[in-house]
Motif scaffolding. Sequence first.
Motif, mmCIF file in Angstrom:
data_model
loop_
_atom_site.group_PDB
_atom_site.id
_atom_site.type_symbol
_atom_site.label_atom_id
_atom_site.label_comp_id
_atom_site.label_asym_id
_atom_site.label_seq_id
_atom_site.Cartn_x
_atom_site.Cartn_y
_atom_site.Cartn_z
ATOM 1 N N ILE A 89 1.545 -1.045 -0.281
ATOM 2 C CA ILE A 89 0.262 -0.277 0.015
ATOM 3 C C ILE A 89 0.634 0.844 -0.336
ATOM 4 C CG2 ILE A 89 -2.197 1.549 1.440
ATOM 5 C CD1 ILE A 89 -2.572 -1.077 2.148
ATOM 6 N N ARG A 90 0.216 2.104 -0.635
ATOM 7 C CA ARG A 90 1.424 3.508 -1.195
ATOM 8 C C ARG A 90 0.767 4.292 -1.034
ATOM 9 N NH1 ARG A 90 5.736 3.108 -5.107
ATOM 10 N NH2 ARG A 90 7.104 1.835 -3.853
ATOM 11 N N MET A 91 0.641 5.526 -0.407
ATOM 12 C CA MET A 91 -0.397 6.950 -0.422
ATOM 13 C C MET A 91 0.770 7.794 -1.406
ATOM 14 S SD MET A 91 -3.074 7.972 0.415
ATOM 15 C CE MET A 91 -3.764 7.605 1.705
ATOM 16 N N ILE A 92 -0.023 8.354 -2.728
ATOM 17 C CA ILE A 92 0.546 9.652 -3.745
ATOM 18 C C ILE A 92 -0.230 10.862 -3.517
ATOM 19 C CG2 ILE A 92 0.691 9.573 -6.184
ATOM 20 C CD1 ILE A 92 2.124 7.266 -5.232
ATOM 21 N N GLY A 93 0.118 12.002 -3.221
ATOM 22 C CA GLY A 93 -0.340 13.085 -2.678
ATOM 23 C C GLY A 93 0.248 13.847 -4.782
ATOM 24 N N LEU A 94 -1.121 14.438 -4.476
ATOM 25 C CA LEU A 94 -1.253 14.893 -6.003
ATOM 26 C C LEU A 94 -1.606 16.380 -5.681
ATOM 27 C CD1 LEU A 94 -4.474 13.825 -7.500
ATOM 28 C CD2 LEU A 94 -2.496 13.359 -7.884
ATOM 29 N N PRO A 95 -0.415 17.296 -6.588
ATOM 30 C CA PRO A 95 -0.189 18.758 -6.460
ATOM 31 C C PRO A 95 -1.357 19.640 -5.221
ATOM 32 C CG PRO A 95 0.095 18.505 -8.321
ATOM 33 C CD PRO A 95 -0.503 17.437 -8.206
ATOM 34 N N ASN A 96 -2.811 19.447 -5.546
ATOM 35 C CA ASN A 96 -3.930 20.359 -4.625
ATOM 36 C C ASN A 96 -4.945 19.506 -4.892
ATOM 37 O OD1 ASN A 96 -2.514 22.905 -4.922
ATOM 38 N ND2 ASN A 96 -2.723 23.205 -7.197
ATOM 39 N N GLY A 97 -4.528 18.935 -3.736
ATOM 40 C CA GLY A 97 -5.950 18.270 -3.323
ATOM 41 C C GLY A 97 -5.960 16.554 -2.889
ATOM 42 N N ALA A 98 -6.903 15.862 -3.306
ATOM 43 C CA ALA A 98 -7.282 14.495 -1.939
ATOM 44 C C ALA A 98 -5.394 13.583 -3.092
ATOM 45 C CB ALA A 98 -8.332 13.756 -2.938
ATOM 46 N N GLN A 99 -5.764 12.462 -2.217
ATOM 47 C CA GLN A 99 -4.428 11.520 -2.668
ATOM 48 C C GLN A 99 -5.204 10.582 -3.022
ATOM 49 O OE1 GLN A 99 -3.681 14.986 -0.472
ATOM 50 N NE2 GLN A 99 -4.868 13.484 1.100
ATOM 51 N N ILE A 100 -3.880 9.901 -3.612
ATOM 52 C CA ILE A 100 -4.339 8.817 -4.324
ATOM 53 C C ILE A 100 -3.648 6.760 -3.217
ATOM 54 C CG2 ILE A 100 -4.328 7.672 -6.414
ATOM 55 C CD1 ILE A 100 -4.344 9.459 -7.947
ATOM 56 N N GLU A 101 -4.613 6.752 -2.929
ATOM 57 C CA GLU A 101 -3.809 5.137 -2.083
ATOM 58 C C GLU A 101 -4.081 4.379 -3.057
ATOM 59 O OE1 GLU A 101 -4.569 3.451 2.635
ATOM 60 O OE2 GLU A 101 -6.129 4.055 1.573
ATOM 61 N N LEU A 102 -2.837 3.401 -3.352
ATOM 62 C CA LEU A 102 -3.149 2.131 -4.235
ATOM 63 C C LEU A 102 -2.187 1.597 -3.294
ATOM 64 C CD1 LEU A 102 0.530 3.898 -6.890
ATOM 65 C CD2 LEU A 102 -2.318 3.464 -6.849
ATOM 66 N N PHE A 103 -2.796 0.225 -3.817
ATOM 67 C CA PHE A 103 -2.793 -1.418 -3.110
ATOM 68 C C PHE A 103 -2.204 -2.119 -4.593
ATOM 69 C CE2 PHE A 103 -6.497 1.028 -0.681
ATOM 70 C CZ PHE A 103 -6.514 0.554 0.399
ATOM 71 N N GLU A 104 -1.846 -2.962 -3.857
ATOM 72 C CA GLU A 104 -0.980 -4.047 -4.571
ATOM 73 C C GLU A 104 -1.562 -5.435 -4.222
ATOM 74 O OE1 GLU A 104 2.605 -6.149 -6.840
ATOM 75 O OE2 GLU A 104 2.491 -3.997 -6.852
ATOM 76 N N PHE A 105 -2.390 -6.743 -4.755
ATOM 77 C CA PHE A 105 -2.990 -7.749 -3.904
ATOM 78 C C PHE A 105 -2.124 -9.122 -5.330
ATOM 79 C CE2 PHE A 105 -6.322 -4.982 -2.402
ATOM 80 C CZ PHE A 105 -6.507 -4.905 -1.430
ATOM 81 N N SER A 106 -2.386 -10.032 -4.811
ATOM 82 C CA SER A 106 -1.910 -11.010 -5.108
ATOM 83 C C SER A 106 -3.659 -12.083 -4.875
ATOM 84 C CB SER A 106 -0.508 -11.644 -4.827
ATOM 85 O OG SER A 106 -0.395 -12.037 -3.425
ATOM 86 N N GLY A 107 -3.557 -12.860 -5.815
ATOM 87 C CA GLY A 107 -4.545 -14.027 -5.722
ATOM 88 C C GLY A 107 -4.424 -14.642 -7.419
ATOM 89 N N PRO A 108 -5.434 -15.380 -7.041
ATOM 90 C CA PRO A 108 -5.826 -16.016 -8.139
ATOM 91 C C PRO A 108 -6.766 -15.081 -9.236
ATOM 92 C CG PRO A 108 -7.005 -17.143 -7.140
ATOM 93 C CD PRO A 108 -5.723 -16.454 -6.195
ATOM 94 N N CYS A 109 -7.434 -13.939 -8.179
ATOM 95 C CA CYS A 109 -9.179 -14.015 -8.978
ATOM 96 C C CYS A 109 -9.004 -12.211 -8.641
ATOM 97 C CB CYS A 109 -10.140 -14.635 -8.446
ATOM 98 S SG CYS A 109 -11.548 -14.543 -9.283
ATOM 99 N N GLN A 110 -8.759 -11.720 -9.973
ATOM 100 C CA GLN A 110 -8.800 -10.493 -9.967
ATOM 101 C C GLN A 110 -9.450 -10.080 -11.355
ATOM 102 O OE1 GLN A 110 -4.717 -9.277 -8.901
ATOM 103 N NE2 GLN A 110 -5.621 -7.576 -7.521
ATOM 104 N N LYS A 111 -9.970 -9.053 -11.382
ATOM 105 C CA LYS A 111 -10.892 -8.768 -12.593
ATOM 106 C C LYS A 111 -10.382 -7.694 -13.234
ATOM 107 C CE LYS A 111 -14.853 -10.803 -11.152
ATOM 108 N NZ LYS A 111 -16.079 -10.567 -9.670
#
Length: 172
Positions: free
Chosen positions: A65-87
């Motif tokens: 999980i990583r928190m990314i900041g934008l120049p002005n405004g809300a952040q984006i929280e990135l998630f990476e998962f592992s497993g057999p069933c991602q869409k």
Amino acid sequence: MNNNVHGIDHVGLTVPNLEEATNFLIKALNATVLYDTYKKSEPIRDSDFIRKRLGIRHDMAERAIRMIGLPNGAQIELFEFSGPCQKQPITPADFGWQHVAFYVDDIEEAVTQVENAGGKRNSDPIDLGGIESGIGNKFCYCLTPWGSTIELISYPTPQPYLKESKRRKWPV
């Protein structure tokens, strides 16, 4: 009525590769890494508690999980998962949160920046109409390298909705 809700703090985004997504967001949207909540170097999170808390399938696990900041405004929280069933990512026609819009000063420059970072425009920028219209007011839907939809939007001319609404989209 109290003022308990202030606005969007962050939007969660699941990506196939945390580093590649981070690089795209830095190049495309001038984002910066704020912090890593959970690093790939740490043991994978595959407990029942994690699965229940996130509402994910029993065969999925949290990788990073990583928190990314934008120049002005809300952040984006990135998630990476592992497993057999991602869409694959949803499209604007599917149920659920389907895109995030980013306000930009120069839409042509922003589209070029997204493309140079590995994204793709769905079409050329289009004039906003009706209650959002004005000279230079445009939007453009784009795809990230992993297929999520983002919108670039710019409205340098005051929009007609301002004559009717008590609230602005952005504080003055």
